[in-house]
Design a protein around this motif. Structure first.
Motif, short mmCIF file in Angstrom:
data_model
loop_
_atom_site.label_atom_id
_atom_site.label_comp_id
_atom_site.label_asym_id
_atom_site.label_seq_id
_atom_site.Cartn_x
_atom_site.Cartn_y
_atom_site.Cartn_z
N TRP A 171 57.53 17.58 17.42
CA TRP A 171 57.41 17.89 18.84
C TRP A 171 56.17 17.22 19.43
CZ3 TRP A 171 53.41 20.52 21.37
CH2 TRP A 171 53.61 20.67 22.73
N TRP A 172 55.06 17.27 18.74
CA TRP A 172 53.82 16.70 19.28
C TRP A 172 53.95 15.19 19.49
CZ3 TRP A 172 50.13 17.98 22.21
CH2 TRP A 172 49.00 17.19 22.33
N VAL A 173 54.54 14.48 18.56
CA VAL A 173 54.73 13.03 18.71
C VAL A 173 55.62 12.76 19.93
CG1 VAL A 173 55.77 10.98 17.65
CG2 VAL A 173 54.33 12.50 16.29
N ARG A 174 56.69 13.52 20.05
CA ARG A 174 57.60 13.34 21.19
C ARG A 174 56.91 13.71 22.51
NH1 ARG A 174 63.13 15.80 18.56
NH2 ARG A 174 63.58 13.98 17.28
N PHE A 175 56.14 14.79 22.48
CA PHE A 175 55.45 15.21 23.71
C PHE A 175 54.44 14.15 24.14
CE2 PHE A 175 52.34 17.56 26.24
CZ PHE A 175 53.18 18.11 27.20
N CYS A 176 53.72 13.55 23.20
CA CYS A 176 52.77 12.48 23.52
C CYS A 176 53.49 11.27 24.12
CB CYS A 176 51.98 12.06 22.28
SG CYS A 176 50.76 13.29 21.76
N ALA A 177 54.64 10.93 23.56
CA ALA A 177 55.42 9.82 24.12
C ALA A 177 55.87 10.16 25.54
CB ALA A 177 56.62 9.52 23.24
N TYR A 178 56.33 11.39 25.74
CA TYR A 178 56.76 11.84 27.06
C TYR A 178 55.58 11.78 28.04
CZ TYR A 178 58.58 14.92 30.69
OH TYR A 178 58.97 15.45 31.90
N ALA A 179 54.43 12.24 27.60
CA ALA A 179 53.23 12.23 28.45
C ALA A 179 52.84 10.81 28.85
CB ALA A 179 52.08 12.92 27.75
N SER A 180 53.01 9.87 27.92
CA SER A 180 52.70 8.47 28.24
C SER A 180 53.61 7.93 29.32
CB SER A 180 52.82 7.61 26.98
OG SER A 180 51.83 7.96 26.05
N VAL A 181 54.90 8.21 29.19
CA VAL A 181 55.87 7.73 30.17
C VAL A 181 55.64 8.38 31.53
CG1 VAL A 181 58.33 7.74 30.78
CG2 VAL A 181 57.63 7.12 28.48
N GLN A 182 55.31 9.67 31.51
CA GLN A 182 55.14 10.41 32.75
C GLN A 182 53.75 10.23 33.38
OE1 GLN A 182 57.64 11.85 34.29
NE2 GLN A 182 59.03 11.41 32.62
N GLY A 183 52.83 9.61 32.66
CA GLY A 183 51.53 9.28 33.23
C GLY A 183 50.45 10.35 33.12
N PHE A 184 50.58 11.28 32.17
CA PHE A 184 49.52 12.28 32.02
C PHE A 184 48.97 12.31 30.59
CE2 PHE A 184 53.47 14.67 31.33
CZ PHE A 184 53.18 15.44 30.21
N ARG A 185 49.15 11.25 29.84
CA ARG A 185 48.71 11.18 28.45
C ARG A 185 47.21 11.43 28.31
NH1 ARG A 185 47.47 11.92 23.99
NH2 ARG A 185 47.93 10.71 22.14
N GLN A 186 46.40 10.97 29.27
CA GLN A 186 44.95 11.12 29.17
C GLN A 186 44.52 12.58 29.25
OE1 GLN A 186 46.54 9.95 31.83
NE2 GLN A 186 45.66 10.82 33.67
N SER A 187 45.40 13.46 29.68
CA SER A 187 45.05 14.87 29.84
C SER A 187 45.40 15.74 28.65
CB SER A 187 45.74 15.45 31.07
OG SER A 187 45.11 15.00 32.22
#
Length: 182
Positions: free
Chosen positions: A44-60
């Motif tokens: 889940w964490w790997v997928r969530f990080c990928a999702y965050a990158s695409v959605q533009g909030f990875r830095q948070s």
């Protein structure tokens, strides 16, 4: 009426298509949900990080506070200054990350982490508080965790007619857990 050069026309067309591709990508990537089970956390964490990158909030979604976050949610920010622009971006990314974490959690215990991340200065919550709590709970770095991983590794076996690929997948999963916990 002025004629445009072919290069200008194609460059504009490429940018429009690029923007459309980006928008369709952000709409097609689904938010991964988390069950709260330790066995599901790593994937889940790997997928969530990928999702965050695409959605533009990875830095948070780091384990420490974003240095660009303002001191409180209600502080006045000068949107004209460079520092103010950084603070607005960080504040927005934190809000989007909090919303996505809240929607990804499927248990009361996980929603409890959302409540714990809310403070008097940040009523909507601070993402890094949740991320740190998740890592402490699901990827502890203590001796007991190492022993549990060793037991998992010892339990992996292969029978005479088993496909070796299944064995390698099981070992790979344990290796991923081990490398993240160290």
């Amino acid at each position: 009426c002025r004629l445009r050069s072919p290069l200008t026309y194609f460059e504009v067309h490429r940018r429009v298509l690029s923007k459309m591709d980006e928008e369709s990508l952000t709409k097609t990537v689904k938010l991964p949900t988390f069950s709260g089970e330790r066995k599901d956390f790593q994937i889940w964490w790997v997928r969530f990080c990928a999702y965050a990158s695409v959605q533009g909030f990875r830095q948070s979604i780091g384990r420490v506070r974003d240095p660009d976050l303002p001191s409180s949610e209600d502080v006045t920010i000068d949107a004209r200054s460079d520092q103010g622009k950084k603070q607005l971006r960080a504040k927005r990314a934190n809000a989007v990350a909090m919303a996505n974490l809240t929607m990804a959690f499927t248990t009361e215990a996980l929603i409890g982490m959302v409540y714990q991340a809310q403070t008097s200065l940040w009523s909507s919550g601070l993402t890094y508080v949740i991320v740190d709590a998740l890592h402490k709970k699901y990827i502890p770095k203590d001796l007991v965790s190492k022993i549990e991983l060793r037991r998992e590794l010892n339990a992996v076996s292969m029978k005479k007619d088993d496909d070796p690929a299944v064995l390698f997948v099981a070992i790979s999963g344990i290796e991923n857990k081990y490398n993240t916990s160290m």
